[in-house]
Design a protein around this motif. Structure first.
Motif, PDB file in Angstrom:
ATOM      1  N   LEU A  54      -4.732   9.282  12.848  1.00  0.00           N
ATOM      2  CA  LEU A  54      -3.868   8.968  11.713  1.00  0.00           C
ATOM      3  C   LEU A  54      -4.766   8.598  10.541  1.00  0.00           C
ATOM      4  O   LEU A  54      -5.570   7.675  10.626  1.00  0.00           O
ATOM      5  N   LEU A  55      -4.634   9.334   9.446  1.00  0.00           N
ATOM      6  CA  LEU A  55      -5.478   9.137   8.273  1.00  0.00           C
ATOM      7  C   LEU A  55      -4.619   8.776   7.069  1.00  0.00           C
ATOM      8  O   LEU A  55      -3.423   9.087   7.025  1.00  0.00           O
ATOM      9  N   LEU A  56      -5.251   8.159   6.091  1.00  0.00           N
ATOM     10  CA  LEU A  56      -4.547   7.745   4.884  1.00  0.00           C
ATOM     11  C   LEU A  56      -5.343   8.170   3.662  1.00  0.00           C
ATOM     12  O   LEU A  56      -6.535   7.865   3.562  1.00  0.00           O
ATOM     13  N   LEU A  57      -4.696   8.888   2.748  1.00  0.00           N
ATOM     14  CA  LEU A  57      -5.321   9.314   1.501  1.00  0.00           C
ATOM     15  C   LEU A  57      -4.645   8.595   0.349  1.00  0.00           C
ATOM     16  O   LEU A  57      -3.410   8.607   0.255  1.00  0.00           O
ATOM     17  N   LEU A  58      -5.435   7.974  -0.522  1.00  0.00           N
ATOM     18  CA  LEU A  58      -4.896   7.249  -1.661  1.00  0.00           C
ATOM     19  C   LEU A  58      -5.285   7.974  -2.944  1.00  0.00           C
ATOM     20  O   LEU A  58      -6.466   8.051  -3.282  1.00  0.00           O
ATOM     21  N   ASP A  59      -4.295   8.510  -3.628  1.00  0.00           N
ATOM     22  CA  ASP A  59      -4.529   9.320  -4.820  1.00  0.00           C
ATOM     23  C   ASP A  59      -4.369   8.457  -6.067  1.00  0.00           C
ATOM     24  O   ASP A  59      -3.260   8.211  -6.529  1.00  0.00           O
ATOM     25  N   GLN A  60      -5.486   7.967  -6.598  1.00  0.00           N
ATOM     26  CA  GLN A  60      -5.521   7.199  -7.843  1.00  0.00           C
ATOM     27  C   GLN A  60      -4.834   5.833  -7.746  1.00  0.00           C
ATOM     28  O   GLN A  60      -4.316   5.325  -8.747  1.00  0.00           O
ATOM     29  N   VAL A  61      -4.802   5.231  -6.570  1.00  0.00           N
ATOM     30  CA  VAL A  61      -4.314   3.855  -6.446  1.00  0.00           C
ATOM     31  C   VAL A  61      -5.383   2.940  -7.036  1.00  0.00           C
ATOM     32  O   VAL A  61      -6.466   2.802  -6.478  1.00  0.00           O
ATOM     33  N   SER A  62      -5.075   2.321  -8.176  1.00  0.00           N
ATOM     34  CA  SER A  62      -6.124   1.642  -8.945  1.00  0.00           C
ATOM     35  C   SER A  62      -6.032   0.123  -8.938  1.00  0.00           C
ATOM     36  O   SER A  62      -6.963  -0.553  -9.393  1.00  0.00           O
ATOM     37  N   ASP A  63      -4.961  -0.448  -8.446  1.00  0.00           N
ATOM     38  CA  ASP A  63      -4.818  -1.896  -8.407  1.00  0.00           C
ATOM     39  C   ASP A  63      -5.536  -2.452  -7.176  1.00  0.00           C
ATOM     40  O   ASP A  63      -5.237  -2.074  -6.044  1.00  0.00           O
ATOM     41  N   VAL A  64      -6.478  -3.369  -7.387  1.00  0.00           N
ATOM     42  CA  VAL A  64      -7.315  -3.825  -6.275  1.00  0.00           C
ATOM     43  C   VAL A  64      -6.509  -4.594  -5.219  1.00  0.00           C
ATOM     44  O   VAL A  64      -6.808  -4.520  -4.026  1.00  0.00           O
ATOM     45  N   ARG A  65      -5.479  -5.302  -5.649  1.00  0.00           N
ATOM     46  CA  ARG A  65      -4.694  -6.065  -4.677  1.00  0.00           C
ATOM     47  C   ARG A  65      -3.781  -5.154  -3.858  1.00  0.00           C
ATOM     48  O   ARG A  65      -3.592  -5.378  -2.649  1.00  0.00           O
ATOM     49  N   ASN A  66      -3.215  -4.154  -4.501  1.00  0.00           N
ATOM     50  CA  ASN A  66      -2.464  -3.156  -3.733  1.00  0.00           C
ATOM     51  C   ASN A  66      -3.386  -2.466  -2.732  1.00  0.00           C
ATOM     52  O   ASN A  66      -3.011  -2.227  -1.581  1.00  0.00           O
ATOM     53  N   PHE A  67      -4.581  -2.133  -3.189  1.00  0.00           N
ATOM     54  CA  PHE A  67      -5.567  -1.490  -2.331  1.00  0.00           C
ATOM     55  C   PHE A  67      -5.865  -2.373  -1.120  1.00  0.00           C
ATOM     56  O   PHE A  67      -5.864  -1.919   0.024  1.00  0.00           O
ATOM     57  N   GLY A  68      -6.100  -3.648  -1.366  1.00  0.00           N
ATOM     58  CA  GLY A  68      -6.385  -4.565  -0.270  1.00  0.00           C
ATOM     59  C   GLY A  68      -5.228  -4.691   0.702  1.00  0.00           C
ATOM     60  O   GLY A  68      -5.419  -4.698   1.928  1.00  0.00           O
ATOM     61  N   ALA A  69      -3.995  -4.783   0.167  1.00  0.00           N
ATOM     62  CA  ALA A  69      -2.819  -4.882   1.032  1.00  0.00           C
ATOM     63  C   ALA A  69      -2.646  -3.627   1.876  1.00  0.00           C
ATOM     64  O   ALA A  69      -2.278  -3.692   3.057  1.00  0.00           O
ATOM     65  N   ILE A  70      -2.919  -2.470   1.289  1.00  0.00           N
ATOM     66  CA  ILE A  70      -2.821  -1.201   2.021  1.00  0.00           C
ATOM     67  C   ILE A  70      -3.850  -1.157   3.152  1.00  0.00           C
ATOM     68  O   ILE A  70      -3.543  -0.748   4.276  1.00  0.00           O
ATOM     69  N   ILE A  71      -5.078  -1.584   2.861  1.00  0.00           N
ATOM     70  CA  ILE A  71      -6.125  -1.585   3.891  1.00  0.00           C
ATOM     71  C   ILE A  71      -5.728  -2.501   5.049  1.00  0.00           C
ATOM     72  O   ILE A  71      -5.929  -2.166   6.224  1.00  0.00           O
ATOM     73  N   ARG A  72      -5.145  -3.642   4.730  1.00  0.00           N
ATOM     74  CA  ARG A  72      -4.718  -4.584   5.775  1.00  0.00           C
ATOM     75  C   ARG A  72      -3.658  -3.948   6.675  1.00  0.00           C
ATOM     76  O   ARG A  72      -3.747  -4.020   7.907  1.00  0.00           O
ATOM     77  N   THR A  73      -2.668  -3.303   6.074  1.00  0.00           N
ATOM     78  CA  THR A  73      -1.640  -2.629   6.863  1.00  0.00           C
ATOM     79  C   THR A  73      -2.228  -1.472   7.651  1.00  0.00           C
ATOM     80  O   THR A  73      -1.857  -1.238   8.808  1.00  0.00           O
TER      81      THR A  73
END
Length: 245
Positions: free
Chosen positions: A97-116
């Motif tokens: 299972l892989l995850l691609l993030l296309d231009q997600v630029s907010d660092v806190r959203n990025f961190g929350a996504i990595i945690r999930t």
């Protein structure tokens, strides 16, 4: 806890790049001239490092030190080579299972996504070299340290990563409202990669054209969209649900 390190001064940044330090982004003073500045620009482009031309006031806010027109952030993590990482994942797991993030630029959203992603067993996260949120102290904190556990790779373009994954036998699914199909209509037990787009812009049109399937989340209220980290969590946990039944 390890956080983002900062270096300043053109010569220091050049030495860091030559030493193969994981430079996340370079801020260069707008209008800067001279051979050493051109040398830095050339090295940044050659190594595919994210760079922004900014006014001197921005650099003064970034550091109180004598920056000489250049400041760089060193990432607290080492990014993986994309193709090597995918090969390793495919060799070690039957249905990755892989995850691609296309231009997600907010660092806190990025961190929350990595945690999930870490909690749902994501095998790798792929981000673009340009336009993506950097790995900062806020990213580390918001991810609760998960940024050190999930492999992250950078690519020149998300669309090219989509083509490579498809050629490797991985189905690519875009999370987008531009479809009639919901996430609950998809089969997610086989190898797959989910693409999430930036809030506001969404997934780029060229990437949307390249994916195998598109799916959306049903929205029953009056607000037209979810926070990207929340939407990502729903997509990932639907994948977990299907794989556990």
């Amino acid at each position: 806890m390890q956080t983002t390190d900062q270096i300043y001064g053109i010569r220091a940044i050049i030495e860091a790049i030559n030493a193969e330090k994981p430079i996340d982004k370079v801020f260069l003073q707008r209008g800067l001239s001279g051979d050493i500045a051109k040398e830095l620009e050339g090295l940044v482009r050659k190594n595919g490092i994210n760079m922004s031309y900014v006014p001197i006031e921005k650099l003064n806010r970034l550091t109180k030190n004598n920056h000489q027109g250049a400041v760089a952030n060193i990432s607290p993590i080492d990014f993986h080579d994309f193709e090597t990482l995918i090969e390793q994942v495919l060799n070690s797991k039957e249905a990755p299972l892989l995850l691609l993030l296309d231009q997600v630029s907010d660092v806190r959203n990025f961190g929350a996504i990595i945690r999930t992603a870490e909690c749902t067993g994501v095998d790798a996260i792929i981000i673009p070299k340009h336009g993506a949120a950097p790995v900062t102290a806020d990213t580390v904190k918001t991810s609760a340290g998960a940024v050190f556990k999930v492999p992250i790779a950078k690519v020149d373009h998300i669309k090219d990563a989509v083509y490579f994954l498809q050629a490797s036998g991985i189905k690519v699914i875009a999370a987008t409202e531009k479809t009639d199909k919901t996430i609950y209509e998809l089969r997610l037990k086989e190898s797959c990669a989910i693409v999430m787009g930036a809030e506001g812009k969404g997934i780029s049109p060229s990437t949307l054209k390249a994916v195998d399937e598109k799916a959306k989340l049903p929205l029953l209220g009056e607000i037209a969209s979810l926070n990207v980290s929340v939407a990502c969590a729903v997509f990932l946990y639907e994948t977990v649900r299907q794989r556990q039944t």
